[in-house]
Design a protein around this motif. Structure first.
Motif, PDB file in Angstrom:
ATOM      1  N   SER A 144       0.836  -1.206   0.000  1.00  0.00           N
ATOM      2  CA  SER A 144       0.000   0.000   0.000  1.00  0.00           C
ATOM      3  C   SER A 144       0.868   1.252   0.000  1.00  0.00           C
ATOM      4  CB  SER A 144      -0.988   0.017   1.154  1.00  0.00           C
ATOM      5  OG  SER A 144      -0.493  -0.653   2.242  1.00  0.00           O
ATOM      6  N   PHE A 145       2.076   1.195   0.578  1.00  0.00           N
ATOM      7  CA  PHE A 145       2.972   2.340   0.465  1.00  0.00           C
ATOM      8  C   PHE A 145       3.438   2.519  -0.977  1.00  0.00           C
ATOM      9  CE2 PHE A 145       3.674   1.383   5.059  1.00  0.00           C
ATOM     10  CZ  PHE A 145       2.997   2.502   5.498  1.00  0.00           C
ATOM     11  N   MET A 146       3.714   1.393  -1.638  1.00  0.00           N
ATOM     12  CA  MET A 146       4.021   1.477  -3.069  1.00  0.00           C
ATOM     13  C   MET A 146       2.863   2.139  -3.794  1.00  0.00           C
ATOM     14  SD  MET A 146       5.763  -2.063  -4.327  1.00  0.00           S
ATOM     15  CE  MET A 146       6.058  -1.537  -6.015  1.00  0.00           C
ATOM     16  N   GLY A 147       1.646   1.743  -3.400  1.00  0.00           N
ATOM     17  CA  GLY A 147       0.457   2.309  -4.019  1.00  0.00           C
ATOM     18  C   GLY A 147       0.359   3.803  -3.800  1.00  0.00           C
ATOM     19  N   ILE A 148       0.603   4.236  -2.556  1.00  0.00           N
ATOM     20  CA  ILE A 148       0.524   5.664  -2.253  1.00  0.00           C
ATOM     21  C   ILE A 148       1.544   6.430  -3.098  1.00  0.00           C
ATOM     22  CG2 ILE A 148       0.901   7.404  -0.452  1.00  0.00           C
ATOM     23  CD1 ILE A 148      -0.158   5.367   1.573  1.00  0.00           C
ATOM     24  N   ALA A 177       9.304  13.369  -4.232  1.00  0.00           N
ATOM     25  CA  ALA A 177       9.477  13.942  -2.890  1.00  0.00           C
ATOM     26  C   ALA A 177       8.140  13.933  -2.153  1.00  0.00           C
ATOM     27  CB  ALA A 177      10.034  15.356  -2.992  1.00  0.00           C
ATOM     28  N   ALA A 178       7.074  14.325  -2.871  1.00  0.00           N
ATOM     29  CA  ALA A 178       5.751  14.345  -2.246  1.00  0.00           C
ATOM     30  C   ALA A 178       5.317  12.943  -1.846  1.00  0.00           C
ATOM     31  CB  ALA A 178       4.730  14.957  -3.206  1.00  0.00           C
ATOM     32  N   GLY A 179       5.516  11.992  -2.757  1.00  0.00           N
ATOM     33  CA  GLY A 179       5.114  10.611  -2.492  1.00  0.00           C
ATOM     34  C   GLY A 179       5.833  10.041  -1.291  1.00  0.00           C
ATOM     35  N   MET A 180       7.169  10.240  -1.253  1.00  0.00           N
ATOM     36  CA  MET A 180       7.931   9.699  -0.128  1.00  0.00           C
ATOM     37  C   MET A 180       7.545  10.383   1.171  1.00  0.00           C
ATOM     38  SD  MET A 180      11.722   9.138  -1.729  1.00  0.00           S
ATOM     39  CE  MET A 180      12.455   8.472  -0.240  1.00  0.00           C
ATOM     40  N   GLY A 181       7.316  11.700   1.092  1.00  0.00           N
ATOM     41  CA  GLY A 181       6.917  12.440   2.294  1.00  0.00           C
ATOM     42  C   GLY A 181       5.593  11.926   2.835  1.00  0.00           C
ATOM     43  N   LEU A 182       4.643  11.743   1.909  1.00  0.00           N
ATOM     44  CA  LEU A 182       3.319  11.248   2.310  1.00  0.00           C
ATOM     45  C   LEU A 182       3.442   9.872   2.971  1.00  0.00           C
ATOM     46  CD1 LEU A 182       0.361  12.022   2.184  1.00  0.00           C
ATOM     47  CD2 LEU A 182       0.201  10.825   0.006  1.00  0.00           C
ATOM     48  N   CYS A 183       4.244   8.992   2.343  1.00  0.00           N
ATOM     49  CA  CYS A 183       4.433   7.660   2.904  1.00  0.00           C
ATOM     50  C   CYS A 183       5.088   7.730   4.279  1.00  0.00           C
ATOM     51  CB  CYS A 183       5.308   6.808   1.989  1.00  0.00           C
ATOM     52  SG  CYS A 183       4.423   6.220   0.565  1.00  0.00           S
ATOM     53  N   ALA A 204       8.484   2.817   5.058  1.00  0.00           N
ATOM     54  CA  ALA A 204       7.361   3.250   4.229  1.00  0.00           C
ATOM     55  C   ALA A 204       7.840   4.192   3.123  1.00  0.00           C
ATOM     56  CB  ALA A 204       6.318   3.945   5.088  1.00  0.00           C
ATOM     57  N   ALA A 205       8.779   5.097   3.452  1.00  0.00           N
ATOM     58  CA  ALA A 205       9.273   6.032   2.446  1.00  0.00           C
ATOM     59  C   ALA A 205       9.967   5.286   1.309  1.00  0.00           C
ATOM     60  CB  ALA A 205      10.233   7.029   3.092  1.00  0.00           C
ATOM     61  N   TYR A 206      10.700   4.207   1.640  1.00  0.00           N
ATOM     62  CA  TYR A 206      11.308   3.389   0.591  1.00  0.00           C
ATOM     63  C   TYR A 206      10.231   2.753  -0.291  1.00  0.00           C
ATOM     64  CZ  TYR A 206      16.268   3.637   1.636  1.00  0.00           C
ATOM     65  OH  TYR A 206      17.545   4.080   1.768  1.00  0.00           O
ATOM     66  N   GLY A 207       9.159   2.309   0.365  1.00  0.00           N
ATOM     67  CA  GLY A 207       8.040   1.768  -0.402  1.00  0.00           C
ATOM     68  C   GLY A 207       7.480   2.806  -1.356  1.00  0.00           C
ATOM     69  N   GLY A 208       7.335   4.051  -0.867  1.00  0.00           N
ATOM     70  CA  GLY A 208       6.827   5.133  -1.695  1.00  0.00           C
ATOM     71  C   GLY A 208       7.731   5.400  -2.880  1.00  0.00           C
ATOM     72  N   LEU A 209       9.056   5.403  -2.626  1.00  0.00           N
ATOM     73  CA  LEU A 209      10.017   5.630  -3.709  1.00  0.00           C
ATOM     74  C   LEU A 209       9.850   4.563  -4.789  1.00  0.00           C
ATOM     75  CD1 LEU A 209      12.506   7.011  -4.899  1.00  0.00           C
ATOM     76  CD2 LEU A 209      13.924   5.535  -3.492  1.00  0.00           C
ATOM     77  N   SER A 210       9.712   3.317  -4.352  1.00  0.00           N
ATOM     78  CA  SER A 210       9.601   2.248  -5.352  1.00  0.00           C
ATOM     79  C   SER A 210       8.307   2.385  -6.152  1.00  0.00           C
ATOM     80  CB  SER A 210       9.742   0.887  -4.669  1.00  0.00           C
ATOM     81  OG  SER A 210       8.527   0.242  -4.565  1.00  0.00           O
ATOM     82  N   GLY A 211       7.236   2.826  -5.469  1.00  0.00           N
ATOM     83  CA  GLY A 211       5.991   3.067  -6.195  1.00  0.00           C
ATOM     84  C   GLY A 211       6.139   4.183  -7.212  1.00  0.00           C
ATOM     85  N   SER A 212       6.877   5.242  -6.828  1.00  0.00           N
ATOM     86  CA  SER A 212       7.078   6.371  -7.737  1.00  0.00           C
ATOM     87  C   SER A 212       7.866   5.973  -8.975  1.00  0.00           C
ATOM     88  CB  SER A 212       7.838   7.497  -7.027  1.00  0.00           C
ATOM     89  OG  SER A 212       7.096   7.959  -5.952  1.00  0.00           O
TER      90      SER A 212
END
Lengths: 324, 292
Positions: free
Chosen positions: A60-64, A84-90, A212-220
């Motif tokens: 779900s962090f990838m999703g975010i 940056a926004a995605g990782m911050g949000l995660c 979670a931020a790493y998850g966000g980066l991978s989603g981005s």
């Protein structure tokens, strides 16, 4: 030993650079998704392998991350800002999700994060106005850096590789820093860590947030690669897949998730000849690995290496309490 | 009001089946700290044993169910414990979680590949005709499901509380080291627990398959509900899992009837988060001590 290690690292790096030239577009795509999932698995490895907090929410962090990037880049904002926004949000959502971890541990935490994944999926699927519902978002642009476009698959691979290396360096730094030691202390014995002055509350939350931020980066990175995202790419099964990468590779080892992601992404490609049976073979292999070597692939390698090393053998008759 | 009664009764009937799966789940946890992520598939598979018994071997429904019970207890109880769980027990929870997830995939794919990917109709033991009760339309099937689950759970409680073996199993769950000192063969007790889990799963399978049809993918939602029920009710209590199963069954039916069907599963999920945060030991559970 250090020399061997550096040579191996250098060889690995050279392989990563050369790899796309041996592959057609599809092969390069598989390599990209390996690197991207390796980033997500790295984040989970920090949460699970180093800090010992189980999380089933990585998908779900990838999703975010993916949805943030998709929405922002489709609105014409550059990828760099969206990531940056995605990782911050995660990071923020990870902090919030970390709060249950302060109260409950182990399997309870697994189920809270599982519930979060399901809820996140429901939101992605049902809030059509934002996420496009079941049809997802189509036509996500790939980032451009000045004159260099990443529309070419090989260019996108090198772009992913650079981001991956930065992420890996960051991970290496975190693990080696005092924070990394605090994470490990939390995993090994939270009460003792607390009594030695580690702020376990903050460290637990940070473990979640950074993972979670790493998850966000991978989603981005995932969104522009596929150029199409839908809620099905971020379900519980994907979370379990990332967990599988971490555990199969060897959780708590620096290179574990890399190997694990490689195996989980590549093995289906190699098992293509088995067609319908590939999932069965795959599941069977995982069971055998877990039964035979619960510490994962890296553990298996270590086990094999120690089997070949000369050992000091204690003389049985001189042991304390030995009976002749 | 009559609609409410109807939703309530059918919720209780499916809830009692969920409770069977949830009880097996908590038994495994108590006896060996095993979290079985394949629990849903354990409920899915026996239905196919019954179908094989009926269509391939040409047995009647009851002999086929008996056959399925024997095969499940042997495969999902004995073999599962000896071959898969036993070697991993000293290594903590995580490898078991991964291996049972892989096992779930394996079982799903085996059924899909070697039996059928289509949903199979499954014969019911009870008539599907209905009768009126307090203004609600109730089917004999619902009543039958409730009665069979109640009998199974009562029998289990009597076995655990009133027989020597049952008490030995409880002792093993509470404190294996002391139980072993007092002469309880704990490995055998753990094995019994796995076999009872398989038997409960088989009963749940036979009861639920006429409602949801027998399909390879049915395990995932059932497993999820079993986890939910176990956590909501309390992980270390049989009656907790029973209460949790009934509660989840009713809430699931209610939120489908009165809230949006899109967010149907969200109701139980939010309940789960609230319970875990406010009362981590579950509604009826007792807190587990923590070790330094």
């Amino acid at each position: 030993m250090a020399l061997v290690r550096y040579t191996a690292l250098l060889a690995g790096l050279v392989l990563l650079v050369v790899a796309p030239f041996t592959q057609a577009t599809y092969g390069t795509y598989v390599l990209c998704s390996w690197l991207i999932f390796a980033i997500a698995a790295m984040g989970l490895n920090l949460t699970l392998g180093y800090a010992g907090q189980i999380s089933l929410a990585q998908a779900s962090f990838m999703g975010i991350g993916a949805y943030t990037t998709a929405l922002m880049t489709m609105a014409g904002i550059h990828w760099a800002f969206s990531v940056a926004a995605g990782m911050g949000l995660c990071f923020v959502v990870g902090l919030v999700l970390g709060y249950p971890a302060l109260r409950v541990q182990h399997h309870f935490l697994a189920f809270v994060t599982l519930a979060f994944t399901t809820l996140a999926f429901l939101v992605m699927r049902n809030e059509d106005w934002l996420t496009g519902g079941v049809y997802g978002l189509v036509g996500i642009p790939r980032p451009e850096f000045g004159p260099v476009s990443t529309m070419n698959q090989r260019n996108y691979y090198f772009f992913t590789l650079v981001i991956f290396l930065i992420a890996f360096a960051g991970f290496y730094w975190i693990v080696r820093s005092p924070w990394g030691r605090a994470f490990k202390a939390l995993r090994e014995n939270p009460i003792r860590a607390n009594s030695l002055g580690v702020d376990t509350r903050m460290i637990t939350l940070l473990a979640f947030a950074i993972g979670a931020a790493y998850g966000g980066l991978s989603g981005s990175l995932m969104a522009p690669l596929v150029q199409y995202i839908d809620p099905m790419s971020f379900t519980l099964i994907i979370s379990l897949k990332i967990l599988l990468m971490v555990v199969v590779g060897g959780s708590g080892y620096l290179f574990g998730p890399l190997l694990g992601a490689g195996l989980v992404i590549m093995l289906p490609e190699f098992l293509r000849f088995a067609e319908n049976y590939y999932l069965m073979i795959y599941a069977g292999l995982v069971i055998v690995l877990m039964v035979y070597c619960p510490t994962g692939l890296i553990g298996l390698i270590e086990k094999t290496m120690t089997a070949f090393k000369a050992k000091r053998i204690e003389r049985g008759d001189l042991k304390q309490g030995a009976q002749l | 009001m009559s609609e409410f009664m109807q939703v309530l009764i059918s919720g209780l009937a499916t809830g009692s089946i969920y409770a069977l799966a949830a009880i097996g789940f908590t038994l495994l946890w108590q006896a060996s700290q095993t979290i079985n992520f394949a629990q849903g598939e354990f409920v899915m598979l026996p239905a196919f044993f019954v179908l094989i018994g009926m269509h391939v071997l040409g047995l009647g429904l009851l002999p086929a169910i008996t056959l399925a019970l024997v095969v499940s207890v042997a495969l999902l109880g004995l073999v599962f414990k000896r071959v898969i769980i036993q070697p991993m027990l000293p290594h903590g929870v995580l490898p078991i979680v991964m291996a049972t997830i892989a096992l779930a995939i394996l079982m799903r794919e085996l059924v899909k590949e070697f039996y059928s990917a289509e949903a199979q109709p499954f014969p019911s033991m009870f008539s599907e005709s209905t009768f009126r009760f307090l203004g609600a339309t109730v089917s004999y099937q619902d009543v039958g499901n409730l009665v069979v689950s109640a009998i199974a759970i009562t029998a289990l409680q009597l076995f655990l509380g009133r027989t020597r073996t049952g008490r030995c199993m409880q002792a093993t769950a509470q404190n294996p080291a002391v139980a072993e000192i007092l002469g309880v063969n704990i490995q055998r007790m753990v094995l019994y627990t796995f076999m009872i889990n398989a038997a409960l799963a088989t009963i749940a399978s036979v009861l639920i398959s006429p409602i949801y049809l027998a399909k390879f993918s049915i395990g995932e939602p059932i497993g999820l509900v079993a986890f939910l029920a176990a956590i909501v009710g309390g992980f270390n209590q049989v009656r907790g899992a029973l209460a949790g199963g009934l509660l989840i069954g009713v809430i699931d039916n209610m939120s489908a009837a009165y809230l949006s069907s899109e967010y149907r599963i969200a109701g139980p999920m939010i309940l789960l988060i609230i319970i875990v945060l406010l009362r981590p030991q579950g509604l009826l559970g007792t807190a587990e001590g923590r070790t330094v």
